[in-house]
Design an enzyme around this catalytic site. Structure first.
Site, PDB file in Angstrom:
ATOM      1  NE  ARG A  28       9.327  88.440  43.238  1.00  0.00           N
ATOM      2  CZ  ARG A  28      10.224  87.868  43.728  1.00  0.00           C
ATOM      3  NH1 ARG A  28      12.019  88.542  44.227  1.00  0.00           N
ATOM      4  NH2 ARG A  28      10.460  86.860  44.403  1.00  0.00           N
ATOM      5  CE  LYS A  58      14.996  88.528  50.085  1.00  0.00           C
ATOM      6  NZ  LYS A  58      13.992  87.158  51.091  1.00  0.00           N
ATOM      7  CB  CYS A  80       6.137  79.781  48.497  1.00  0.00           C
ATOM      8  SG  CYS A  80       6.919  78.108  48.442  1.00  0.00           S
ATOM      9  CB  CYS A  95       8.645  78.419  41.911  1.00  0.00           C
ATOM     10  SG  CYS A  95      10.272  78.290  42.906  1.00  0.00           S
ATOM     11  CB  CYS A 151      12.564  74.214  47.898  1.00  0.00           C
ATOM     12  SG  CYS A 151      12.169  76.094  47.851  1.00  0.00           S
ATOM     13  CB  CYS A 156       9.834  82.374  49.859  1.00  0.00           C
ATOM     14  SG  CYS A 156      11.108  81.997  48.144  1.00  0.00           S
TER      15      CYS A 156
END
Length: 675
Positions: A77, A232, A452, A458, A497, A501
């Site tokens: 990323r 963040k 996501c 993932c 989940c 995200c």
């Protein structure tokens, strides 16, 4: 008289990851050792430290074979403050996605790019190429400050937007990890300079006032243990909520005077969306207004907030480690007072702000400096060539030919910047022949949706998201057409989940994965992402999507307020409340056939009776038409009333509950049936 000795409270046991960070020698080990080993994967301890370098070890579950080693691969990323991607970096990422990856790039919801499918043997070469092309992955993952977000629109004639980009870069510089591990491991010690750091941010990082820094440490702000969890940040301008500012740990809002000069920033803190199913102590939370800070003090205030979370965040329970829980446990006043202790000054009251609006900046627009930009919608952020859509090829051709920079958006889209008016026609021709749709051609449901990656890569995903979303949106659109809302649209987001995200808890209609093909359904957020949604259904089997949403849409159509601008679906759900939605749903009577199942059966509620119909199709002898034969099963009124009461309590349509009950009975008695 003998005194009873006082009991010393036990020292809380730190989480395992805290020990790994402390033993890592500032993020060096065991990554530095294991990258040299001829294996396909890292150990569990190394994968935790690898995250700080911007990479997750993943397992492609589509390729699992029983008895064989997992299909290990790596996601990388980028760290790209404000989503800025220079042309040379974009072309390098595109090349790497073909040479070492899965031939796609993915735009993240934090304005970075992700490369998927990298093998361990190619990890070092991939990272080195990114760094040498003016990019970085350092701090894109892990327990530290993540990519700093900012509005992506390149409005060059707006001082506010310029300040937002500038300070997003500067805050990223301020909170960049200082460890030499990154360059030692991936560039064999060569410190490759990707850009000059802001001198004021550098000075603030080194300044140790009121205990914000560690003395004589490789990491002056973070220390050897870094942050309790990810942190963040975003910087935006008044009214522009393209960054979902209320979902951030820390958000700064640019405040200028009448001459457009920067005066300071409004400060918000304590947002975060991650949670865990069946753990009520975990929850999404919106950021609180903290106050205002003058521009000359902003770096010291950011450090003070980081230090407050660093020193007081929960390092024993990672589920309780985000700064949002500190705000929730302490309250804003205690949090503000503690921050002021590190800051050395009082935080001033918030400055007035206009209403927030969600903006996505798609299509052709003026930059304000004589040049243009074009915002391109990327469904679920996946840049690829597939079928008639050749998006990856189109972007490569445009960037190669015109050497144009890109800004990634918080909505997984992309903006090509600095386009000369004479280049517009050719760029549009490339997009047209590549099958790239412009904003006027998009279904608004698709335009404002996010998902996501989830399965297959993932490790946290329990069900599909990105791969399921296109089909889900098609079904929702078909249902809206059916009930007479063909022009309606709203924000739909999906995750595989509960970690959030794709920010589903800020969606008007949010799907949160629970188990294979089962989702928690959230309703009622504001379309401009200033209000959280609420959980409406705990477990929705996606096969029952239409039966679940139809009564909600019918109720919305019936009761929607229509002033100058029609009430949005999210605002409607919030206004009437979840109990009213559940009550209407439980008593909703559709047409005789409402729930089409994959085995050719349907169920409905009709005139006080529960009717189960078997639909068989036989061609007519006189025409080519298909005749549907209905066989009805009727239940007593008292049974129906019991069904309806249970349906209200569970928030399900009677149709769905009746189908489940009959199906359960048939399954329980299948062994006793004659052969």
């Amino acid at each position: 008289m003998t005194q009873t000795p006082t009991q010393t409270p036990p020292v809380p046991k730190l989480s395992k990851v805290e020990g790994l960070k402390e033993r890592s020698n500032y993020l060096r080990e065991p990554v530095a050792t294991e990258i040299l080993q001829d294996t396909n994967s890292f150990t569990e301890d190394a994968t935790q430290i690898l995250k700080f370098h911007g990479s997750y070890q993943q397992d492609n579950r589509d390729n699992r074979v029983k008895g064989q080693e997992k299909d290990y691969q790596f996601m990388l990323r980028t760290r790209s403050p404000g989503g800025f991607i220079p042309p040379q970096l974009y072309l390098t990422l595109d090349r790497l996605s073909g040479e070492y990856g899965n031939n796609t790039l993915r735009v993240t919801t934090r304005q970075g790019f992700q490369l998927h499918g990298i093998l361990k043997k190619n990890l070092k070469a991939t990272l080195a190429a990114i760094i040498k092309s003016m990019g970085s992955t350092l701090g894109a993952c892990g327990d530290l400050n993540r990519n700093v977000m900012a509005p992506p629109a390149p409005f060059k004639n707006s001082q506010e937007y310029k300040y937002a980009w500038e300070y997003a870069d500067n805050i990223a510089d301020l909170l960049t990890p200082q460890t030499g591990a990154y360059y030692e491991i991936w560039l064999d010690g060569e410190k490759f300079v990707t850009g000059e750091e802001n001198p004021e941010a550098v000075a603030a990082r080194q300044r140790n006032d009121k205990g914000t820094n560690f003395e004589e440490k490789e990491e002056p702000i973070y220390g050897p243990n870094y942050m309790p969890r990810k942190f963040k940040c975003s910087v935006t301008v008044p009214g522009d909520n393209s960054v979902d500012l209320f979902s951030q740990d820390l958000s700064l809002v640019v405040i200028t005077n009448n001459r457009g000069e920067l005066e300071g920033f409004n400060v918000f803190a304590g947002g975060g969306l991650g949670r865990t199913h069946n753990k009520e102590e975990t929850f999404p939370r919106l950021a609180d207004a903290i106050g205002y800070v003058a521009k000359e003090d902003v770096y010291d205030l950011v450090k003070a907030i980081v230090a407050t979370q660093r020193d007081n965040g929960d390092r024993t329970d990672r589920r309780h480690a985000r700064m949002k829980y500190l705000l929730e446990d302490w309250g804003v006043d205690k949090f503000r007072t503690t921050v002021e202790g590190y800051f050395g000054k009082q935080i001033q009251p918030l400055k007035p702000l206009p209403e927030w609006k969600y903006l996505d900046f798609l299509g052709w627009q003026e930059q304000g400096d004589g040049k243009l930009f074009v915002g391109i919608s990327i469904e679920n952020g996946r840049v690829k060539d597939e079928g008639n859509l050749k998006l990856r090829s189109a972007l490569r051709e445009i960037v190669q030919k015109f050497q144009l920079p890109i800004r990634l958006t918080p909505h997984q889209n992309l903006i090509i910047c600095d386009i000369a008016p004479g280049q517009k026609r050719e760029i549009q021709q490339i997009l047209d022949r590549s099958g790239v749709k412009m904003e006027s051609e998009l279904d608004p449901l698709v335009r404002y949706s996010m998902a996501c990656p989830a399965l297959p890569t993932c490790g946290l995903a329990t069900t599909e998201s990105e791969r399921a979303m296109p089909g889900i949106l098609e079904r929702i659109r078909a249902l809206l057409v059916k009930v007479g809302l063909s022009e309606e649209h709203f924000v739909v987001r999906m995750t595989g989940c509960p970690n959030g995200c794709a920010r589903p808890y800020l969606a008007e209609l949010g799907f949160v994965g629970r188990s294979p093909n089962v989702y928690q359904l959230w309703l009622g957020a504001d379309p401009h992402q200033t209000r959280l949604a609420e959980p409406y259904i705990e477990k929705l089997d996606i096969q029952n999507l239409e039966a679940t949403l139809e009564p909600l849409f019918v109720y919305f159509k019936k009761e929607q307020q229509k002033p100058e601008k029609s009430e949005s679906f999210g605002d409607f759900c919030h206004r009437v409340g979840l109990e009213a939605l559940r009550t209407f749903t439980a008593t909703y009577e559709s047409a005789p056939v409402t729930l089409e199942l994959t085995n050719g059966h349907s169920a409905s509620s009709f005139m006080g009776e529960t009717i189960v119909e078997t639909l068989s199709e036989t061609p007519s002898e006189t025409t080519a038409a298909v005749t549907k034969i209905r066989r009805r099963v009727t239940v007593r009124d008292d049974v129906y009333q019991r069904l309806k009461e249970i349906a209200v309590s569970q928030g399900k349509p009677v149709v769905e509950l009746a189908t489940e009950a009959i199906e359960a009975y048939l399954n329980a008695n299948s062994d006793s049936q004659p052969s």
